[in-house]
Design a protein around this motif. Structure first.
Motif, PDB file in Angstrom:
ATOM      1  N   GLY A  89      22.970  86.692   3.161  1.00 11.47           N
ATOM      2  CA  GLY A  89      23.351  87.128   2.394  1.00 11.47           C
ATOM      3  C   GLY A  89      22.609  87.278   1.330  1.00 11.47           C
ATOM      4  O   GLY A  89      21.398  87.494   0.473  1.00 11.47           O
ATOM      5  N   VAL A  90      22.771  85.859   0.524  1.00 13.69           N
ATOM      6  CA  VAL A  90      22.491  85.230  -0.519  1.00 13.69           C
ATOM      7  C   VAL A  90      20.315  85.109   0.006  1.00 13.69           C
ATOM      8  O   VAL A  90      19.772  85.100  -1.597  1.00 13.69           O
ATOM      9  CB  VAL A  90      23.299  83.960  -0.737  1.00 13.69           C
ATOM     10  CG1 VAL A  90      22.336  83.040  -1.889  1.00 13.69           C
ATOM     11  CG2 VAL A  90      23.922  84.085  -1.513  1.00 13.69           C
ATOM     12  N   ARG A  93      18.458  88.366  -0.717  1.00 12.55           N
ATOM     13  CA  ARG A  93      18.804  88.402  -1.598  1.00 12.55           C
ATOM     14  C   ARG A  93      17.517  87.874  -2.617  1.00 12.55           C
ATOM     15  O   ARG A  93      16.623  88.151  -2.613  1.00 12.55           O
ATOM     16  CB  ARG A  93      19.860  88.220  -2.771  1.00 12.55           C
ATOM     17  CG  ARG A  93      20.736  89.317  -1.886  1.00 12.55           C
ATOM     18  CD  ARG A  93      22.073  89.447  -2.704  1.00 12.55           C
ATOM     19  NE  ARG A  93      21.992  89.344  -4.332  1.00 12.55           N
ATOM     20  CZ  ARG A  93      22.878  89.060  -5.056  1.00 12.55           C
ATOM     21  NH1 ARG A  93      24.419  88.513  -4.840  1.00 12.55           N
ATOM     22  NH2 ARG A  93      23.169  88.899  -5.948  1.00 12.55           N
ATOM     23  N   LEU A  96      14.199  88.709  -1.522  1.00 19.90           N
ATOM     24  CA  LEU A  96      13.577  89.800  -2.449  1.00 19.90           C
ATOM     25  C   LEU A  96      13.411  89.288  -3.574  1.00 19.90           C
ATOM     26  O   LEU A  96      12.181  89.759  -3.665  1.00 19.90           O
ATOM     27  CB  LEU A  96      14.032  90.754  -1.476  1.00 19.90           C
ATOM     28  CG  LEU A  96      14.443  92.467  -2.518  1.00 19.90           C
ATOM     29  CD1 LEU A  96      13.418  92.754  -2.327  1.00 19.90           C
ATOM     30  CD2 LEU A  96      15.585  92.890  -2.372  1.00 19.90           C
ATOM     31  N   ILE A  97      14.062  88.631  -4.601  1.00 20.18           N
ATOM     32  CA  ILE A  97      13.784  88.112  -5.548  1.00 20.18           C
ATOM     33  C   ILE A  97      12.458  87.927  -5.387  1.00 20.18           C
ATOM     34  O   ILE A  97      11.458  88.002  -6.363  1.00 20.18           O
ATOM     35  CB  ILE A  97      15.143  87.195  -6.795  1.00 20.18           C
ATOM     36  CG1 ILE A  97      15.928  88.590  -6.496  1.00 20.18           C
ATOM     37  CG2 ILE A  97      14.546  87.442  -7.706  1.00 20.18           C
ATOM     38  CD1 ILE A  97      17.384  87.807  -6.793  1.00 20.18           C
ATOM     39  N   GLY A 119      14.578  83.186  -7.074  1.00 17.83           N
ATOM     40  CA  GLY A 119      14.729  83.611  -5.977  1.00 17.83           C
ATOM     41  C   GLY A 119      15.376  82.011  -5.282  1.00 17.83           C
ATOM     42  O   GLY A 119      16.163  82.004  -5.084  1.00 17.83           O
ATOM     43  N   GLU A 373      18.266  96.062  -6.498  1.00 11.58           N
ATOM     44  CA  GLU A 373      19.667  96.255  -6.840  1.00 11.58           C
ATOM     45  C   GLU A 373      20.158  96.852  -5.078  1.00 11.58           C
ATOM     46  O   GLU A 373      21.373  96.174  -4.548  1.00 11.58           O
ATOM     47  CB  GLU A 373      20.626  97.058  -7.824  1.00 11.58           C
ATOM     48  CG  GLU A 373      20.887  95.711  -9.341  1.00 11.58           C
ATOM     49  CD  GLU A 373      19.105  95.982  -9.551  1.00 11.58           C
ATOM     50  OE1 GLU A 373      19.090  95.680 -10.608  1.00 11.58           O
ATOM     51  OE2 GLU A 373      18.410  97.481  -9.359  1.00 11.58           O
ATOM     52  N   SER A 376      18.917  94.886  -1.795  1.00  9.09           N
ATOM     53  CA  SER A 376      19.273  93.551  -2.280  1.00  9.09           C
ATOM     54  C   SER A 376      20.592  93.706  -1.709  1.00  9.09           C
ATOM     55  O   SER A 376      20.415  92.821  -0.844  1.00  9.09           O
ATOM     56  CB  SER A 376      18.712  93.125  -3.323  1.00  9.09           C
ATOM     57  OG  SER A 376      19.703  92.242  -3.492  1.00  9.09           O
ATOM     58  N   ALA A 377      21.812  94.975  -1.506  1.00 10.14           N
ATOM     59  CA  ALA A 377      23.312  94.609  -1.297  1.00 10.14           C
ATOM     60  C   ALA A 377      22.958  94.823  -0.160  1.00 10.14           C
ATOM     61  O   ALA A 377      23.577  94.319   0.735  1.00 10.14           O
ATOM     62  CB  ALA A 377      23.531  95.393  -2.351  1.00 10.14           C
ATOM     63  N   ALA A 380      22.008  91.685   1.495  1.00 11.00           N
ATOM     64  CA  ALA A 380      22.570  91.301   2.159  1.00 11.00           C
ATOM     65  C   ALA A 380      23.991  91.254   2.818  1.00 11.00           C
ATOM     66  O   ALA A 380      25.067  90.412   3.960  1.00 11.00           O
ATOM     67  CB  ALA A 380      24.017  91.096   0.298  1.00 11.00           C
TER      68      ALA A 380
END
Length: 397
Positions: A89-90, A93, A96-97, A119, A373, A376-377, A380
């Motif tokens: 999941g990280v 994320r 994406l960042i 990121g 957010e 992103s969540a 993840a």
């Protein structure tokens, strides 16, 4: 949509509110550095430069580590398949960042966009997610002392930094991009890992404890003062060496650094014309003294926000509303600077601040997570469910 705050235990709600409030302060500080001129009309350094330069970005990075710790078990790090799921999941994320950062880097905003570096920080944090505070905090201290020396030695023979903002075009030269992100850029990931490791370690503590919050406040302030004073003492002997060595083409600002060396921004790294540069605690130098000073200020701010959150939630709720959606609001801020409300506009900073409060407060009250957010969540969560079905990580901020 986030889990409603009212469904969480009071200690957890206060912890999350304090972390978000600290993150909100970090965003406001970074915005001030982006917009408010470093030099006032009277020739003095501005309050934004004196207070926020270097410290706000460091707080942002340290809180990334805190958030990762809270999302991967808090005081008890995840193990086995749950940790693997959280790690995947990280990765999503982080990607994406990173991609949003590259897109924002293509805009003419005048901002050294942090998100691509941010990121990559998430990615390199993955091997450390299963560690506890007793390992992470000494490791952060060691990293703060050693990584700047290794970076300095490497950069003595490396190509000079381009000082370009990473963008999608940068992907055409991946080697150069990776070198800038890791070592020579505005927020070099290799030394900046100290912030993430410190944040991970702090996030493994009992942040709902008044004693822990007070220790962060007092200990962080003491560390910040000690690093700053030590740098000043060493500079009494080293300043003449720095003046004779010069900048070597490094674009330090303001140019007359001799009078304000400890408040001069060095755009990510210290010059390599002399090893004496490593004793400065100046913003964005990533020297040991800079890292220890800004880790200290970041810990102190977090401790203060945690203490306030436990006693006066309403006072810092607006800040926490901003801090709960900094990915979205930071991106909005950069977009606004690129055209609709550039930094040169009268009262530009106040306008940007008013906009982020106007967006964040109703959004946090009635919807929850910001749009970036939430995306992103969701990524993840899907990764966790794919790797470890039915097992969820601890709720993060």
């Amino acid at each position: 949509m986030t889990v409603e705050q009212g469904t969480r235990p009071p200690a957890v709600r206060s912890r999350l509110l304090g972390v978000d409030a600290a993150r909100g302060l970090a965003l406001l500080g970074m915005m001030s550095v982006h917009i408010i001129p470093a030099i006032t009309d009277t020739g003095e350094l501005s309050a934004a430069r004196l207070i926020a330069s270097g410290r706000s970005a460091a707080l942002f990075a340290l809180l990334a580590g805190v958030g990762l710790a809270l999302a991967t078990g808090g005081r008890t790090p995840l193990r086995g398949r749950p940790l693997l799921g959280a790690s995947v999941g990280v990765v999503l994320r982080a990607l994406l960042i990173f991609l949003v950062g590259l897109c924002l880097g293509a805009l003419d905003s005048g901002v050294a966009v942090i998100l691509a570096y941010y990121g990559l920080l998430f990615l390199v944090a993955i091997p450390f997610l299963g560690l506890g505070a007793r390992v992470l905090l000494p490791l952060a201290a060691t990293w703060s002392a050693v990584a700047p020396l290794l970076s300095h030695a490497y950069r003595e023979g490396a190509p000079p930094a381009s000082y370009d903002v990473p963008s999608l075009d940068s992907l055409s030269q991946p080697g150069d991009l990776l070198r800038e992100l890791l070592v020579t850029g505005y927020y070099p990931v290799f030394p900046w890992m100290a912030y993430l490791l410190a944040g991970l370690g702090i996030g493994r503590l009992a942040l709902s404890s008044t004693r822990v919050a007070a220790t962060l406040l007092a200990g962080g302030a003491a560390l910040a003062v000690a690093a700053w004073v030590a740098s000043m003492i060493l500079l009494e002997r080293g300043l003449e060496h720095l003046e004779s060595a010069g900048l070597g083409g490094h674009p330090a600002s303001p140019v007359n650094f001799g009078e304000h060396v400890l408040n001069t921004s060095f755009y990510g790294t210290e010059p390599v014309t002399s090893w004496w540069w490593l004793v400065v605690a100046s913003p964005h130098t990533a020297t040991p003294f800079d890292l220890f000073h800004t880790i200290g200020t970041s810990a102190a701010v977090l401790g203060l926000m945690l203490l306030i959150a436990a006693r006066a939630r309403g006072v810092i709720w607006p800040l926490a509303a901003i801090g709960g959606m900094t990915f979205t609001l930071y991106s909005l801020h950069v977009v606004l600077l690129s055209g609709p409300i550039p930094g040169g506009e009268p009262n530009a900073y106040l306008i940007h601040v008013a906009i982020v409060f106007a967006v964040a407060m109703p959004w946090r009250a009635f919807i929850g997570r910001g749009p970036l957010e939430a995306l992103s969540a969701a990524l993840a969560r899907q990764a966790r469910e794919l790797v470890a079905p039915g097992r969820s990580a601890a709720p993060g901020p």
